[in-house]
Enzyme design. Structure first.
Site, PDB file in Angstrom:
ATOM      1  N   GLN A 136       0.854  -1.201   0.000  1.00 27.52           N
ATOM      2  CA  GLN A 136       0.000   0.000   0.000  1.00 27.52           C
ATOM      3  C   GLN A 136       0.881   1.239   0.000  1.00 27.52           C
ATOM      4  O   GLN A 136       0.386   2.353  -0.107  1.00 27.52           O
ATOM      5  CB  GLN A 136      -0.874   0.016   1.256  1.00 27.52           C
ATOM      6  CG  GLN A 136      -1.835  -1.147   1.346  1.00 27.52           C
ATOM      7  CD  GLN A 136      -2.439  -1.237   2.747  1.00 27.52           C
ATOM      8  OE1 GLN A 136      -3.441  -0.617   3.043  1.00 27.52           O
ATOM      9  NE2 GLN A 136      -1.803  -2.004   3.612  1.00 27.52           N
ATOM     10  N   ASN A 137       2.181   1.041   0.148  1.00 26.94           N
ATOM     11  CA  ASN A 137       3.080   2.193   0.270  1.00 26.94           C
ATOM     12  C   ASN A 137       3.385   2.800  -1.093  1.00 26.94           C
ATOM     13  O   ASN A 137       3.452   2.097  -2.096  1.00 26.94           O
ATOM     14  CB  ASN A 137       4.388   1.772   0.946  1.00 26.94           C
ATOM     15  CG  ASN A 137       4.139   1.241   2.342  1.00 26.94           C
ATOM     16  OD1 ASN A 137       3.052   1.438   2.885  1.00 26.94           O
ATOM     17  ND2 ASN A 137       5.108   0.561   2.916  1.00 26.94           N
ATOM     18  N   HIS A 171      -1.569   1.481  -4.175  1.00 29.54           N
ATOM     19  CA  HIS A 171      -1.976   2.882  -4.007  1.00 29.54           C
ATOM     20  C   HIS A 171      -1.133   3.844  -4.841  1.00 29.54           C
ATOM     21  O   HIS A 171      -1.152   5.041  -4.601  1.00 29.54           O
ATOM     22  CB  HIS A 171      -1.911   3.274  -2.525  1.00 29.54           C
ATOM     23  CG  HIS A 171      -2.935   2.559  -1.693  1.00 29.54           C
ATOM     24  ND1 HIS A 171      -2.943   2.581  -0.317  1.00 29.54           N
ATOM     25  CD2 HIS A 171      -3.992   1.783  -2.043  1.00 29.54           C
ATOM     26  CE1 HIS A 171      -3.964   1.858   0.141  1.00 29.54           C
ATOM     27  NE2 HIS A 171      -4.599   1.355  -0.888  1.00 29.54           N
ATOM     28  N   CYS A 215      -0.904  12.825 -15.925  1.00 29.43           N
ATOM     29  CA  CYS A 215      -1.638  13.941 -16.527  1.00 29.43           C
ATOM     30  C   CYS A 215      -3.140  13.730 -16.336  1.00 29.43           C
ATOM     31  O   CYS A 215      -3.666  12.643 -16.585  1.00 29.43           O
ATOM     32  CB  CYS A 215      -1.303  14.054 -18.014  1.00 29.43           C
ATOM     33  SG  CYS A 215      -2.225  15.399 -18.795  1.00 29.43           S
ATOM     34  N   CYS A 231      -4.375  13.645 -20.529  1.00 29.65           N
ATOM     35  CA  CYS A 231      -3.994  12.589 -21.479  1.00 29.65           C
ATOM     36  C   CYS A 231      -3.547  11.306 -20.775  1.00 29.65           C
ATOM     37  O   CYS A 231      -3.330  10.285 -21.417  1.00 29.65           O
ATOM     38  CB  CYS A 231      -2.926  13.084 -22.453  1.00 29.65           C
ATOM     39  SG  CYS A 231      -1.281  13.232 -21.719  1.00 29.65           S
ATOM     40  N   CYS A 237       1.878  18.538 -17.491  1.00 27.51           N
ATOM     41  CA  CYS A 237       2.224  17.346 -18.272  1.00 27.51           C
ATOM     42  C   CYS A 237       3.298  17.694 -19.309  1.00 27.51           C
ATOM     43  O   CYS A 237       3.165  18.686 -20.033  1.00 27.51           O
ATOM     44  CB  CYS A 237       0.972  16.818 -18.956  1.00 27.51           C
ATOM     45  SG  CYS A 237       1.282  15.442 -20.075  1.00 27.51           S
ATOM     46  N   CYS A 248       1.329  17.034 -22.989  1.00 30.14           N
ATOM     47  CA  CYS A 248       0.259  17.898 -23.520  1.00 30.14           C
ATOM     48  C   CYS A 248       0.127  19.225 -22.769  1.00 30.14           C
ATOM     49  O   CYS A 248      -0.670  20.074 -23.152  1.00 30.14           O
ATOM     50  CB  CYS A 248      -1.079  17.142 -23.512  1.00 30.14           C
ATOM     51  SG  CYS A 248      -1.811  17.006 -21.877  1.00 30.14           S
ATOM     52  N   THR A 291       0.605  -2.939   8.648  1.00 30.21           N
ATOM     53  CA  THR A 291      -0.589  -2.208   8.203  1.00 30.21           C
ATOM     54  C   THR A 291      -1.657  -2.294   9.280  1.00 30.21           C
ATOM     55  O   THR A 291      -1.860  -3.356   9.880  1.00 30.21           O
ATOM     56  CB  THR A 291      -1.112  -2.711   6.833  1.00 30.21           C
ATOM     57  OG1 THR A 291      -2.341  -2.043   6.536  1.00 30.21           O
ATOM     58  CG2 THR A 291      -1.299  -4.211   6.767  1.00 30.21           C
ATOM     59  N   ASN A 334       3.133  -6.750  13.124  1.00 28.90           N
ATOM     60  CA  ASN A 334       2.678  -5.357  13.261  1.00 28.90           C
ATOM     61  C   ASN A 334       2.840  -4.922  14.711  1.00 28.90           C
ATOM     62  O   ASN A 334       2.562  -5.705  15.621  1.00 28.90           O
ATOM     63  CB  ASN A 334       1.199  -5.249  12.855  1.00 28.90           C
ATOM     64  CG  ASN A 334       0.789  -3.825  12.542  1.00 28.90           C
ATOM     65  OD1 ASN A 334       1.186  -3.276  11.522  1.00 28.90           O
ATOM     66  ND2 ASN A 334       0.018  -3.211  13.412  1.00 28.90           N
TER      67      ASN A 334
HETATM   68  N1  APR Z   1       7.029  -2.520  12.403  1.00 33.69           N
HETATM   69  C1  APR Z   1       5.792  -3.054  12.230  1.00 33.69           C
HETATM   70  N2  APR Z   1       4.665  -2.343  12.319  1.00 33.69           N
HETATM   71  C2  APR Z   1       4.763  -1.035  12.577  1.00 33.69           C
HETATM   72  C3  APR Z   1       6.012  -0.386  12.768  1.00 33.69           C
HETATM   73  C4  APR Z   1       7.180  -1.191  12.673  1.00 33.69           C
HETATM   74  N3  APR Z   1       8.411  -0.691  12.843  1.00 33.69           N
HETATM   75  N4  APR Z   1       5.782   0.914  13.017  1.00 33.69           N
HETATM   76  C5  APR Z   1       4.453   1.091  12.969  1.00 33.69           C
HETATM   77  N5  APR Z   1       3.827  -0.090  12.704  1.00 33.69           N
HETATM   78  C6  APR Z   1       2.405  -0.355  12.524  1.00 33.69           C
HETATM   79  C7  APR Z   1       1.480   0.509  13.336  1.00 33.69           C
HETATM   80  O1  APR Z   1       1.264  -0.114  14.577  1.00 33.69           O
HETATM   81  C8  APR Z   1       0.210   0.556  12.477  1.00 33.69           C
HETATM   82  O2  APR Z   1      -0.703  -0.454  12.871  1.00 33.69           O
HETATM   83  O3  APR Z   1       2.107  -0.087  11.169  1.00 33.69           O
HETATM   84  C9  APR Z   1       0.724   0.249  11.065  1.00 33.69           C
HETATM   85  C10 APR Z   1       0.616   1.406  10.094  1.00 33.69           C
HETATM   86  O4  APR Z   1      -0.736   1.701   9.889  1.00 33.69           O
HETATM   87  P1  APR Z   1      -1.218   2.932   9.010  1.00 33.69           P
HETATM   88  O5  APR Z   1      -0.492   4.158   9.410  1.00 33.69           O
HETATM   89  O6  APR Z   1      -2.701   2.970   9.072  1.00 33.69           O
HETATM   90  O7  APR Z   1      -0.708   2.556   7.528  1.00 33.69           O
HETATM   91  P2  APR Z   1      -1.416   1.625   6.449  1.00 33.69           P
HETATM   92  O8  APR Z   1      -2.135   0.498   7.060  1.00 33.69           O
HETATM   93  O9  APR Z   1      -0.374   1.330   5.441  1.00 33.69           O
HETATM   94  O10 APR Z   1      -2.461   2.634   5.826  1.00 33.69           O
HETATM   95  C11 APR Z   1      -3.232   2.225   4.739  1.00 33.69           C
HETATM   96  O11 APR Z   1      -4.145   4.421   4.519  1.00 33.69           O
HETATM   97  O12 APR Z   1      -4.217   6.742   4.320  1.00 33.69           O
HETATM   98  C12 APR Z   1      -4.008   5.589   3.714  1.00 33.69           C
HETATM   99  O13 APR Z   1      -3.254   5.455   1.549  1.00 33.69           O
HETATM  100  C13 APR Z   1      -2.779   5.417   2.871  1.00 33.69           C
HETATM  101  O14 APR Z   1      -1.763   3.352   2.099  1.00 33.69           O
HETATM  102  C14 APR Z   1      -2.265   4.042   3.236  1.00 33.69           C
HETATM  103  C15 APR Z   1      -3.501   3.383   3.811  1.00 33.69           C
END
Ligand code: APR
Length: 253
Positions: free
Chosen positions: A104-105, A122, A130, A133, A151, A154, A192, A217
């Site tokens: 998602q990064n 994402h 653009c 186009c 762009c 164009c 995430t 996480n």
């Molecule tokens: N190792 C593992 N997990 C970690 C670390 C780490 N060093 N540091 C932080 N985290 C965890 C946090 O606990 C959190 O649960 O990573 C998670 C990050 O969550 P978000 O900030 O919500 O990121 P993400 O899930 O990627 O967001 C999804 O939201 O706004 C949008 O488009 C943006 O792609 C993004 C989407």
């Protein structure tokens, strides 16, 4: 053996035996590279409201303001380097497994670490698309010389090539990811918060089709109770321990 060491040993064995693996990463994997996450105490959305900046409405209302924010984010990421979590995933790709890396990064750090087969759900912070186009330009200028950028083909207004709130991810991309989940034995979910769809439901899809799901996480996530192994540690410290060529490493090494 501590509970954590047991979980790591179990996860390592499961990954070692798997030939098809899907990895889903979020902002947490880049946190140890100094890239701010979105949620949590120091998350970006503590300081900014998504609907004011990361939506098509916000962009059309004030393209310069939205671009200033992306320019700021590009500046925040420009000196970031991949951390051991990114490198461990790049190495996993070289171990002869069929690895689908979905992120998602938008920071480009998986590419910088050497991963090649990456699905960016994402979009990418370093691309300008653009609005007329559809031409996509790779652009690494920091700060951007022209705000908002135009762009090169164009001359119309450029936008960040990212997916904003309220926008759809291409169905073909989702289908590819779902197919990879269907075909894998193991899914790893890393860094995430599991609250943004459709990524948030991908672990559930994996569970519904009887795959083993391993989550790394720092904080609690909504679906963790359904997963097979949950490790609440930093991904940069744990991922290098999970893959077989690092079998001799220990938690303290
Ligand atoms: N190792 C593992 N997990 C970690 C670390 C780490 N060093 N540091 C932080 N985290 C965890 C946090 O606990 C959190 O649960 O990573 C998670 C990050 O969550 P978000 O900030 O919500 O990121 P993400 O899930 O990627 O967001 C999804 O939201 O706004 C949008 O488009 C943006 O792609 C993004 C989407």
């Amino acid at each position: 053996m501590s509970e954590l060491e047991e979980k790591i040993a179990q996860a390592r064995e499961i990954i070692d035996c798997a030939s098809n693996i899907v990895v889903l990463t979020g902002a947490g994997i880049s946190a140890e590279s100094g890239v701010p996450t979105f949620r949590g105490q120091e998350g970006l959305w503590q300081n900014y409201r998504p609907e004011e900046l990361a939506t098509p409405d916000a962009f059309w209302k004030d393209p310069k303001l939205v671009w200033e924010w992306y320019d700021w984010r590009r500046n925040a990421v420009k000196d970031a380097k991949p951390n051991p979590g990114h490198y461990a995933l790049a190495e996993l790709e070289t171990q002869g497994k069929n690895l689908t890396l979905v992120t998602q990064n938008i920071d480009g750090l998986h590419q910088m670490a050497g991963s090649s087969n990456i699905t960016e759900m994402h979009g990418n912070l370093w691309q300008i698309r653009c609005t007329k186009c559809g031409e996509i330009e790779q652009n690494f200028e920091v700060p951007l010389r022209q705000l908002p950028p135009k762009c090169k083909k164009c001359g119309d207004l450029g936008r960040p090539n990212v997916v904003w709130f309220g926008e759809m991810i291409e169905m073909a991309l989702i289908d590819t990811i779902l197919k990879a989940i269907e075909e894998c034995q193991v899914m790893l979910i890393i860094g995430t918060s599991g609250v943004v769809e459709p990524a948030a439901s991908m672990g559930l899809v994996a569970k519904q089709t009887n795959k083993t799901v391993i989550e790394v996480n720092l904080d609690e996530t909504p679906s963790a109770g359904l997963y097979d192994i949950v490790i609440r540690e930093k991904s940069g410290e744990i991922l290098p321990l999970l893959f077989s060529s690092n079998n001799n490493r220990t938690l303290s090494s």
